[in-house]
Structure formats: structure tokens, C-alpha cells
Enzyme design. Structure first.
Site, PDB file in Angstrom:
ATOM      1  N   CYS A   1      31.591 -47.826  -5.233  1.00 39.79           N
ATOM      2  CA  CYS A   1      31.312 -46.773  -4.238  1.00 39.79           C
ATOM      3  C   CYS A   1      32.528 -45.900  -3.945  1.00 39.79           C
ATOM      4  CB  CYS A   1      30.774 -47.376  -2.951  1.00 39.79           C
ATOM      5  SG  CYS A   1      29.135 -48.072  -3.181  1.00 39.79           S
TER       6      CYS A   1
ATOM      7  N   GLU B   1      20.983 -49.315   9.681  1.00 36.18           N
ATOM      8  CA  GLU B   1      20.226 -48.912  10.859  1.00 36.18           C
ATOM      9  C   GLU B   1      21.169 -48.728  12.040  1.00 36.18           C
ATOM     10  OE1 GLU B   1      15.975 -50.338  12.525  1.00 36.18           O
ATOM     11  OE2 GLU B   1      17.433 -51.938  12.333  1.00 36.18           O
TER      12      GLU B   1
ATOM     13  N   HIS C   1      29.490 -40.231  -6.087  1.00 35.54           N
ATOM     14  CA  HIS C   1      28.155 -40.486  -6.637  1.00 35.54           C
ATOM     15  C   HIS C   1      27.124 -40.006  -5.629  1.00 35.54           C
ATOM     16  CE1 HIS C   1      28.868 -43.890  -3.964  1.00 35.54           C
ATOM     17  NE2 HIS C   1      27.557 -43.996  -3.885  1.00 35.54           N
TER      18      HIS C   1
ATOM     19  N   HIS D   1      22.818 -40.175  -4.011  1.00 38.88           N
ATOM     20  CA  HIS D   1      21.585 -40.927  -3.797  1.00 38.88           C
ATOM     21  C   HIS D   1      20.487 -39.963  -3.388  1.00 38.88           C
ATOM     22  CE1 HIS D   1      23.730 -44.824  -3.386  1.00 38.88           C
ATOM     23  NE2 HIS D   1      24.646 -44.129  -2.718  1.00 38.88           N
TER      24      HIS D   1
ATOM     25  N   HIS E   1      21.597 -31.715  -0.784  1.00 37.91           N
ATOM     26  CA  HIS E   1      22.341 -31.153  -1.922  1.00 37.91           C
ATOM     27  C   HIS E   1      23.784 -30.835  -1.564  1.00 37.91           C
ATOM     28  CE1 HIS E   1      18.430 -31.100  -3.758  1.00 37.91           C
ATOM     29  NE2 HIS E   1      19.006 -30.914  -4.927  1.00 37.91           N
TER      30      HIS E   1
ATOM     31  N   HIS F   1      28.325 -38.760  -1.964  1.00 36.40           N
ATOM     32  CA  HIS F   1      29.367 -39.269  -1.078  1.00 36.40           C
ATOM     33  C   HIS F   1      30.276 -40.200  -1.871  1.00 36.40           C
ATOM     34  CE1 HIS F   1      27.205 -43.235   0.444  1.00 36.40           C
ATOM     35  NE2 HIS F   1      27.192 -43.140  -0.860  1.00 36.40           N
TER      36      HIS F   1
HETATM   37 ZN   LIG Z   1      26.504 -44.516  -2.193  1.00 37.72          ZN
END
Ligand SMILES: [Zn+2]
Length: 142
Positions: free
Chosen positions: A24, A135, A28, A30, A69, A15
């Protein structure tokens, strides 16, 4: 009195945050971890709030199909969309007018869980790393 059940699904996705000042903004990825916590006061005839397998399967199936992915993108991020669409193999998931932040991802998964498992007030945490999560907490019914 209430019961809470919690399942976890991990997945890999990319994202970036549009208009963000900082690292950000760069595309990149995660290894995300989504925790889904459901709660309720009534157990079924088997003594379960919900079958862990049912909720895990439903969430994992949706995540595998849409996010795993893949690249999560703000629908207003025309440069990123253009780049992604030049790659035939790219799996792209658009967030309508909002950045694909961990917060937006948590909300999306909570909506999905509440559609599939109504009445169980799903709270969703999306872990972006081992030290931080966002959250989404559903509103308490009046
Ligand atoms: Zn990120």
C-alpha cells in the site's frame, strides 16, 4: 425505537500510505464504495427519516467534485505531491497530516454527512474491496 436509512455511492480514486511497509506504499487505486447510514427516531410529515435522494445527491456531489478519479494524498507526502503537481490534469485531495486510509475517508464523509444532515448520527463505511471496509461510528450523545 429508531429508524436507519442507508445509501451507497461508488467512485474510483487513487491513494498510497506514507511510511507504510508493504504494497500500500505504492500509488494504486480502488473502486471504492461508501455506505452512509443515518439514524433517528422521528419521521417527518411524509413518513421519512430523510429523503434517500437528498442524502445520496449531497454525498455523491461532494465525492464527484473532490475524490472521484482523483488522487488522495497525505499532506506530509511531499514526494507524491510533487509528482502529482507535475501533472496538470491531476485531481488531488489532501488529508491534513494523515494517510488517506479507508478509515480517514470514512471519518471525512461522516463529518460531511453530519454537517449536511444534523442529528442523524451518520455511520460511514468505506469499502476498499469486496471483502474489506473501514467504518467510522459517531460518538453516542451523552
Ligand atoms: Zn489502497
Amino acid at each position: 425505537m429508531a429508524y436507519r436509512d442507508r445509501i451507497e455511492v461508488s467512485f474510483d480514486a487513487g491513494h498510497r500510505l506514507l511510511d507504510y511497509q508493504g504494497k500500500c506504499a505504492s500509488p494504486h487505486g480502488h473502486t471504492f464504495r461508501a455506505e452512509v447510514i443515518v439514524e433517528g427516531s422521528e419521521l417527518n410529515e411524509l413518513g421519512l427519516l430523510v429523503d434517500f435522494g437528498d442524502i445520496k445527491r449531497a454525498m455523491k456531489e461532494w465525492i464527484d467534485r473532490n475524490w472521484d478519479h482523483g488522487f488522495l494524498v497525505n499532506s506530509r507526502d511531499t514526494a507524491m505531491l510533487k509528482a502529482l503537481r507535475s501533472i496538470p490534469e491531476a485531481k488531488v485531495y489532501c488529508f491534513e497530516g494523515i494517510n488517506p486510509s479507508a478509515e480517514a475517508m470514512a471519518r471525512q464523509l461522516a463529518c460531511l454527512a453530519s454537517e449536511r444532515f444534523p442529528g442523524l448520527r451518520p455511520t460511514v463505511r468505506v469499502w476498499e474491496s469486496n471483502t474489506q471496509y473501514a467504518e467510522y461510528i459517531p460518538e453516542t450523545p451523552q
